[in-house]
Design a protein around this motif. Structure first.
Motif, PDB file in Angstrom:
ATOM      1  N   ALA A  55       0.845  -1.190   0.000  1.00 48.28           N
ATOM      2  CA  ALA A  55       0.000   0.000   0.000  1.00 48.28           C
ATOM      3  C   ALA A  55       0.884   1.244   0.000  1.00 48.28           C
ATOM      4  N   ASN A  56       0.585   2.174  -0.879  1.00 50.77           N
ATOM      5  CA  ASN A  56       1.322   3.432  -0.988  1.00 50.77           C
ATOM      6  C   ASN A  56       0.779   4.408   0.053  1.00 50.77           C
ATOM      7  N   ALA A  57       1.691   5.139   0.722  1.00 53.17           N
ATOM      8  CA  ALA A  57       1.263   6.073   1.761  1.00 53.17           C
ATOM      9  C   ALA A  57       2.191   7.277   1.808  1.00 53.17           C
ATOM     10  N   LEU A  58       1.737   8.308   2.503  1.00 50.57           N
ATOM     11  CA  LEU A  58       2.495   9.540   2.702  1.00 50.57           C
ATOM     12  C   LEU A  58       2.738   9.706   4.200  1.00 50.57           C
ATOM     13  N   VAL A  59       4.006   9.884   4.590  1.00 50.52           N
ATOM     14  CA  VAL A  59       4.325  10.068   6.004  1.00 50.52           C
ATOM     15  C   VAL A  59       3.790  11.428   6.443  1.00 50.52           C
ATOM     16  N   ARG A  60       2.909  11.422   7.445  1.00 53.57           N
ATOM     17  CA  ARG A  60       2.305  12.652   7.961  1.00 53.57           C
ATOM     18  C   ARG A  60       3.008  13.154   9.205  1.00 53.57           C
ATOM     19  N   TRP A  61       3.598  12.236  10.000  1.00 55.51           N
ATOM     20  CA  TRP A  61       4.347  12.641  11.179  1.00 55.51           C
ATOM     21  C   TRP A  61       5.380  11.563  11.508  1.00 55.51           C
ATOM     22  N   SER A  62       6.410  11.985  12.221  1.00 53.47           N
ATOM     23  CA  SER A  62       7.472  11.091  12.639  1.00 53.47           C
ATOM     24  C   SER A  62       7.960  11.559  14.006  1.00 53.47           C
ATOM     25  N   GLU A  63       8.023  10.639  14.956  1.00 47.88           N
ATOM     26  CA  GLU A  63       8.493  10.987  16.294  1.00 47.88           C
ATOM     27  C   GLU A  63       9.241   9.792  16.866  1.00 47.88           C
ATOM     28  N   GLY A  64      10.528   9.991  17.142  1.00 41.57           N
ATOM     29  CA  GLY A  64      11.340   8.878  17.631  1.00 41.57           C
ATOM     30  C   GLY A  64      11.373   7.765  16.610  1.00 41.57           C
ATOM     31  N   ASN A  65      11.008   6.556  17.039  1.00 39.52           N
ATOM     32  CA  ASN A  65      11.007   5.414  16.112  1.00 39.52           C
ATOM     33  C   ASN A  65       9.618   5.112  15.556  1.00 39.52           C
ATOM     34  N   ARG A  66       8.694   6.060  15.690  1.00 41.40           N
ATOM     35  CA  ARG A  66       7.331   5.856  15.189  1.00 41.40           C
ATOM     36  C   ARG A  66       7.010   6.817  14.049  1.00 41.40           C
ATOM     37  N   ILE A  67       6.200   6.312  13.122  1.00 43.42           N
ATOM     38  CA  ILE A  67       5.700   7.155  12.035  1.00 43.42           C
ATOM     39  C   ILE A  67       4.199   6.977  11.917  1.00 43.42           C
ATOM     40  N   GLY A  68       3.553   7.996  11.421  1.00 44.89           N
ATOM     41  CA  GLY A  68       2.144   7.930  11.068  1.00 44.89           C
ATOM     42  C   GLY A  68       2.027   8.256   9.601  1.00 44.89           C
ATOM     43  N   ALA A  69       1.295   7.445   8.859  1.00 49.12           N
ATOM     44  CA  ALA A  69       1.195   7.658   7.415  1.00 49.12           C
ATOM     45  C   ALA A  69      -0.247   7.543   6.953  1.00 49.12           C
ATOM     46  N   GLU A  70      -0.562   8.297   5.905  1.00 48.53           N
ATOM     47  CA  GLU A  70      -1.883   8.286   5.294  1.00 48.53           C
ATOM     48  C   GLU A  70      -1.798   7.567   3.959  1.00 48.53           C
ATOM     49  N   PHE A  71      -2.659   6.576   3.755  1.00 50.53           N
ATOM     50  CA  PHE A  71      -2.659   5.846   2.500  1.00 50.53           C
ATOM     51  C   PHE A  71      -3.060   6.772   1.353  1.00 50.53           C
ATOM     52  N   ALA A  72      -2.442   6.562   0.194  1.00 49.20           N
ATOM     53  CA  ALA A  72      -2.773   7.348  -0.997  1.00 49.20           C
ATOM     54  C   ALA A  72      -4.217   7.086  -1.409  1.00 49.20           C
ATOM     55  N   GLU A  73      -4.654   5.858  -1.278  1.00 45.55           N
ATOM     56  CA  GLU A  73      -6.030   5.444  -1.566  1.00 45.55           C
ATOM     57  C   GLU A  73      -6.498   4.612  -0.386  1.00 45.55           C
ATOM     58  N   PRO A  74      -7.749   4.754   0.029  1.00 41.63           N
ATOM     59  CA  PRO A  74      -8.235   3.922   1.128  1.00 41.63           C
ATOM     60  C   PRO A  74      -8.018   2.438   0.822  1.00 41.63           C
ATOM     61  N   VAL A  75      -7.700   1.667   1.865  1.00 46.01           N
ATOM     62  CA  VAL A  75      -7.451   0.232   1.695  1.00 46.01           C
ATOM     63  C   VAL A  75      -8.526  -0.561   2.429  1.00 46.01           C
ATOM     64  N   ASP A  76      -8.685  -1.795   2.023  1.00 42.70           N
ATOM     65  CA  ASP A  76      -9.581  -2.718   2.695  1.00 42.70           C
ATOM     66  C   ASP A  76      -8.784  -3.353   3.830  1.00 42.70           C
ATOM     67  N   VAL A  77      -9.005  -2.894   5.055  1.00 39.09           N
ATOM     68  CA  VAL A  77      -8.226  -3.356   6.199  1.00 39.09           C
ATOM     69  C   VAL A  77      -8.395  -4.853   6.401  1.00 39.09           C
ATOM     70  N   ALA A  78      -9.606  -5.375   6.237  1.00 40.21           N
ATOM     71  CA  ALA A  78      -9.836  -6.800   6.399  1.00 40.21           C
ATOM     72  C   ALA A  78      -8.973  -7.597   5.414  1.00 40.21           C
ATOM     73  N   GLU A  79      -8.877  -7.126   4.177  1.00 37.48           N
ATOM     74  CA  GLU A  79      -8.053  -7.790   3.163  1.00 37.48           C
ATOM     75  C   GLU A  79      -6.570  -7.664   3.496  1.00 37.48           C
ATOM     76  N   LEU A  80      -6.164  -6.474   3.948  1.00 44.74           N
ATOM     77  CA  LEU A  80      -4.765  -6.228   4.283  1.00 44.74           C
ATOM     78  C   LEU A  80      -4.330  -7.087   5.467  1.00 44.74           C
ATOM     79  N   LEU A  81      -5.233  -7.340   6.409  1.00 41.83           N
ATOM     80  CA  LEU A  81      -4.893  -8.097   7.618  1.00 41.83           C
ATOM     81  C   LEU A  81      -5.389  -9.535   7.584  1.00 41.83           C
ATOM     82  N   ARG A  82      -5.905  -9.996   6.434  1.00 45.14           N
ATOM     83  CA  ARG A  82      -6.489 -11.341   6.393  1.00 45.14           C
ATOM     84  C   ARG A  82      -5.493 -12.360   6.936  1.00 45.14           C
ATOM     85  N   VAL A  83      -6.040 -13.296   7.635  1.00 50.40           N
ATOM     86  CA  VAL A  83      -5.202 -14.288   8.317  1.00 50.40           C
ATOM     87  C   VAL A  83      -5.371 -15.649   7.708  1.00 50.40           C
TER      88      VAL A  83
END
Length: 128
Positions: A100-128
C-alpha cells in the motif's frame, strides 16, 4: 504558513525621512493552509490496534522492518528502525498481501504515522 514582510516608509524618501519605529510600517502577506474537510475526515478514521510485522520503504529504497501498531482504511502507525521524513512517499509491505502506498504525515522517535494514498480494505490487508 508563508509570510513575507515588506518594510515601507510612511512618509518621504529614505534620504529625507529618519528611520525610527514610529516612521516604519510593515506589510505582511500571509497564506494559511487550511485542511480540506474530506482530508480531515480521512485522517480521523477509527484505527484498529494491531501488532503486525511488515516492511516500510521509500520509493526506490530497500526499506526496513516495521511493526504496525494501528491501522485504518486511511492510514497506519508503525515502529521502525529507520528515520522517515514527513512528506516522504512510502510503501507498507505486509508478507503475502498487496503493498500500500502512503504519505508520512508525522514522525516521532522510532514511530511514524502515514496516510494511504487510496483507502485500503483493512480486512483484506490483515487477512489471516
Amino acid at each position: 504558513m508563508d509570510m513575507y514582510a515588506h518594510p515601507g516608509m510612511t512618509g518621504a524618501s529614505d534620504q529625507s525621512w529618519p528611520r525610527t519605529p514610529e516612521s516604519m510600517s510593515v506589510s505582511i502577506t500571509a497564506r494559511i493552509a487550511s485542511e480540506d474537510s474530506a482530508v480531515a475526515d480521512r485522517r480521523r478514521a477509527d484505527r484498529a490496534p494491531v501488532d503486525v510485522e511488515a516492511r516500510v520503504r521509500e520509493l526506490g529504497d530497500e526499506g526496513c522492518e516495521a511493526r504496525v501498531l494501528n491501522i485504518s482504511a486511511t492510514g497506519f502507525m508503525a515502529e521502525t528502525n529507520d528515520d522517515f521524513m514527513v512528506g516522504a512517499r512510502i510503501w507498507l509491505i505486509m508478507p503475502g498481501r498487496e503493498r500500500a502506498n502512503a504519505l508520512v504525515r508525522w514522525s516521532e522517535g522510532n514511530r511514524i504515522g502515514a496516510e494511504f494514498a487510496e483507502p485500503v480494505d483493512v480486512a483484506e490487508l490483515l487477512r489471516v
